[in-house]
Design a protein around this motif. Structure first.
Motif, PDB file in Angstrom:
ATOM      1  N   SER A  77     -16.480 -28.404   1.965  1.00 38.25           N
ATOM      2  CA  SER A  77     -17.501 -29.383   2.315  1.00 38.25           C
ATOM      3  C   SER A  77     -17.428 -29.817   3.769  1.00 38.25           C
ATOM      4  O   SER A  77     -16.365 -30.139   4.275  1.00 38.25           O
ATOM      5  N   PRO A  78     -18.580 -29.844   4.440  1.00 38.24           N
ATOM      6  CA  PRO A  78     -18.587 -30.338   5.814  1.00 38.24           C
ATOM      7  C   PRO A  78     -18.385 -31.848   5.884  1.00 38.24           C
ATOM      8  O   PRO A  78     -18.169 -32.381   6.955  1.00 38.24           O
ATOM      9  N   GLU A  79     -18.445 -32.532   4.725  1.00 39.36           N
ATOM     10  CA  GLU A  79     -18.326 -33.991   4.765  1.00 39.36           C
ATOM     11  C   GLU A  79     -16.934 -34.473   4.396  1.00 39.36           C
ATOM     12  O   GLU A  79     -16.662 -35.662   4.387  1.00 39.36           O
ATOM     13  N   LEU A  80     -16.046 -33.547   4.046  1.00 39.79           N
ATOM     14  CA  LEU A  80     -14.687 -33.986   3.739  1.00 39.79           C
ATOM     15  C   LEU A  80     -13.992 -34.448   5.011  1.00 39.79           C
ATOM     16  O   LEU A  80     -14.473 -34.228   6.098  1.00 39.79           O
TER      17      LEU A  80
ATOM     18  N   ALA B 274     -12.978 -35.570   8.202  1.00 39.25           N
ATOM     19  CA  ALA B 274     -12.999 -35.001   9.536  1.00 39.25           C
ATOM     20  C   ALA B 274     -12.962 -36.138  10.545  1.00 39.25           C
ATOM     21  O   ALA B 274     -13.982 -36.531  11.084  1.00 39.25           O
ATOM     22  N   PRO B 275     -11.758 -36.687  10.775  1.00 39.42           N
ATOM     23  CA  PRO B 275     -11.682 -37.806  11.718  1.00 39.42           C
ATOM     24  C   PRO B 275     -12.293 -37.400  13.051  1.00 39.42           C
ATOM     25  O   PRO B 275     -12.094 -36.266  13.512  1.00 39.42           O
ATOM     26  N   ARG B 276     -13.057 -38.319  13.637  1.00 35.28           N
ATOM     27  CA  ARG B 276     -13.723 -38.073  14.922  1.00 35.28           C
ATOM     28  C   ARG B 276     -14.702 -36.904  14.858  1.00 35.28           C
ATOM     29  O   ARG B 276     -15.136 -36.407  15.883  1.00 35.28           O
TER      30      ARG B 276
ATOM     31  N   ILE C  73       1.258 -42.734   4.618  1.00 39.35           N
ATOM     32  CA  ILE C  73       0.460 -41.512   4.765  1.00 39.35           C
ATOM     33  C   ILE C  73      -0.720 -41.795   5.688  1.00 39.35           C
ATOM     34  O   ILE C  73      -1.125 -42.944   5.865  1.00 39.35           O
ATOM     35  N   ALA C  74      -1.262 -40.722   6.280  1.00 36.60           N
ATOM     36  CA  ALA C  74      -2.395 -40.862   7.204  1.00 36.60           C
ATOM     37  C   ALA C  74      -3.672 -41.178   6.417  1.00 36.60           C
ATOM     38  O   ALA C  74      -3.810 -40.756   5.267  1.00 36.60           O
ATOM     39  N   PRO C  75      -4.606 -41.920   7.021  1.00 36.41           N
ATOM     40  CA  PRO C  75      -5.877 -42.205   6.339  1.00 36.41           C
ATOM     41  C   PRO C  75      -6.597 -40.941   5.878  1.00 36.41           C
ATOM     42  O   PRO C  75      -7.162 -40.924   4.781  1.00 36.41           O
ATOM     43  N   ALA C  76      -6.569 -39.874   6.694  1.00 38.15           N
ATOM     44  CA  ALA C  76      -7.262 -38.631   6.306  1.00 38.15           C
ATOM     45  C   ALA C  76      -6.653 -38.040   5.032  1.00 38.15           C
ATOM     46  O   ALA C  76      -7.361 -37.506   4.177  1.00 38.15           O
TER      47      ALA C  76
ATOM     48  N   ALA D 123      -5.091 -39.834   2.677  1.00 35.92           N
ATOM     49  CA  ALA D 123      -5.481 -40.730   1.583  1.00 35.92           C
ATOM     50  C   ALA D 123      -6.926 -40.475   1.161  1.00 35.92           C
ATOM     51  O   ALA D 123      -7.245 -40.468  -0.035  1.00 35.92           O
ATOM     52  N   TYR D 124      -7.783 -40.248   2.160  1.00 37.24           N
ATOM     53  CA  TYR D 124      -9.197 -39.967   1.864  1.00 37.24           C
ATOM     54  C   TYR D 124      -9.326 -38.710   1.010  1.00 37.24           C
ATOM     55  O   TYR D 124     -10.026 -38.697  -0.013  1.00 37.24           O
TER      56      TYR D 124
END
Lengths: 322, 322
Positions: free
Chosen positions: A114-117, A119-121, A283-286, A288-289
């Motif tokens: 998915s392109p919406e998973l 992707a910080p920044r 853990i990093a936010p990415a 966790a997301y």
């Protein structure tokens, strides 16, 4: 795993003969699985097949001892049943952790398309970061759990408790301790009514299930409160299926419905593993997301498995009238 | 919003009369909405209703000008259509941000019922932390976007570009610039074939949609690649619906299917908003986890809306044979 015998069994046969033949064949399958396991040594695949076969036979023996308890020497049956339940649950853990990790990795792989998973920044490369880190975290946690389960299995198989079970099953392979009176009754008068009790228990548990959302209803698939009710249906469905096997009846439908409930259990536990991983400190936010997406995905698989069970089990009442 | 006229229209009526009557009634609805909007002042609810009514009329005028372009003075129609599309998309933004925030808050509220949602360190109180922070973050981001959209709307409504559109619609309310030849043709020979072209375009776009997973197939609902194809079907379905309105035909089915596609669009944009919020620097892992769950939840709503559209639009071929 020993395949059940599907030849029709006459209602006038002796209950003891029919139950005895089934228990002996499962005991033989158990011993064959045990020998295979001992010979498999370090071959993980072969050892896995052997453990699976051992578990299947153990579940069939304990399940039929529960349903047809009164046809056997009850105190013996109760004792052996307890030990077989212990054994099959111990043997199941290692496989369960491996399967859970594989399921979560498959899902992460699928979701990463998915392109919406995460992707910080908005950078394309960063997409993989959250998923990859989530995968690494799950791999670490579940591999550790699997290693522990492997040690526990080895310890169990070397214990005197296990050797006592194996000895009891070896005896069972040649001679089944039966209740002198009940075993002389006819199949139609003894086994069939007992199997009907198991089926009634299953039907009651199915009726008590909360309604399944399906595609169109407003879903609340994150609510794990009801998982236990479904796991209990899974257990009762197995007991029902083994009772049908004893009677030589067709088990296609309970087997298919049981597979849906296996997927239900696997998805529910995978979702819980993802939630647990998300509680790891620092853990990093990415990460966790990605774990949040994964959790929700697996809870939706739980919902899909429930709908599939309902479809398989309730929409074809002609096969097993209720 | 002006309700369409459902009286049957005879195929032998003049095309210009029928199209002219529809355009005049929509132009009148547009002017009524505009007056209502000016009178509503600071009343947000009243102003919202007025904007909605303005948008509906603008879409209907531009949609029917597209379908029945050759029946009108084409260069006039093209010019007005461009301006109406600009206006209705400008007016739509403010409402869209408000609706998106409401949708995401509803979903967070629903999801927070789960015992497996973000609970760092397993404490019950912490569950609310991730969801609450995610909600606050989304509220901040979407409220800011809505405020900007509100300013843009006010600016648009005060612009000379808008006054030119309003003047053109005011002229349309009394006199529709028609093509002298085509307008004298019969409805059945002019408008009906043009409406059929719009419907064919819709059917082709629907056929080109990738298959919908449904409940049982392996879903990949996080793949937003196909969203655009669905949004295009939504646009073409509206054009088809307005063409039916011009002809006085029943629009129950396209209206219902259109609502499913509205939900599809709303859920897809809510999922994207959740993914965007997760890219905010320095958010807590629990917040990111809740946003991940929310993203996945909205993508599943996208899938459900697709299935619902397929059900509404494709399973009843008797109403609109294709």
């Amino acid at each position: 795993m020993a395949q059940p015998n599907h030849d029709p069994i006459t209602a006038t046969a002796d209950a003891g003969d029919v139950l005895g033949a089934y228990l002996r064949s499962q005991a033989t399958a158990f011993l064959r699985g045990l020998r295979l396991h001992e010979e498999s040594g370090a071959d993980a695949a072969e050892s896995g097949v052997a453990a699976r076969s051992l578990r299947g036979a153990a579940r069939r023996i304990s399940g039929s001892l529960a349903t047809f308890r009164v046809v056997t020497e009850s105190s013996w049956a109760d004792g052996l049943r307890t030990e077989l339940v212990w054994l099959s649950s111990t043997l199941a853990d290692e496989h369960a952790y491996a399967a859970r990790l594989a399921r979560l990795m498959d899902a992460l792989h699928r979701l990463s398309g998915s392109p919406e998973l995460p992707a910080p920044r908005g950078s394309a490369g960063a997409l993989t970061v959250g998923s990859a880190r989530a995968g690494a975290l799950l791999d670490r946690q579940l591999t550790l759990a699997r290693t522990r389960a492997h040690s526990a299995t080895l310890q169990a198989l070397g214990s005197s408790r296990f050797h006592a079970v194996a000895d009891a099953v070896a005896v069972l392979a040649s001679e089944v301790p039966l209740d002198a009176v009940a075993a002389r009754g006819r199949v139609g008068e003894v086994l069939v009514p007992l199997a009907a009790v198991a089926e009634t228990r299953l039907s009651a548990a199915v009726s008590a299930l909360p309604p399944v959302g399906g595609c169109e209803a407003a879903p609340s698939p994150y609510d794990a409160d009801h998982d236990g009710l479904w796991h209990e249906v899974r257990r009762l469905l197995r007991v029902h299926r083994y009772a049908r096997e004893v009677l030589g009846e067709d088990v296609t439908r309970p087997a298919a419905a049981g597979e849906a409930l296996d997927r239900h259990r696997d998805a529910a536990e995978a979702a819980a593993a993802s939630a647990t991983a998300a509680r790891t400190p620092r853990i990093a936010p990415a990460t966790a997301y990605a774990l949040g997406v994964l959790h929700a995905d697996q809870r939706h698989e739980v919902e899909a498995a429930r709908a599939e069970f309902q479809h398989l089990w309730l929409r074809e009442p002609a096969v097993t009238p209720r």
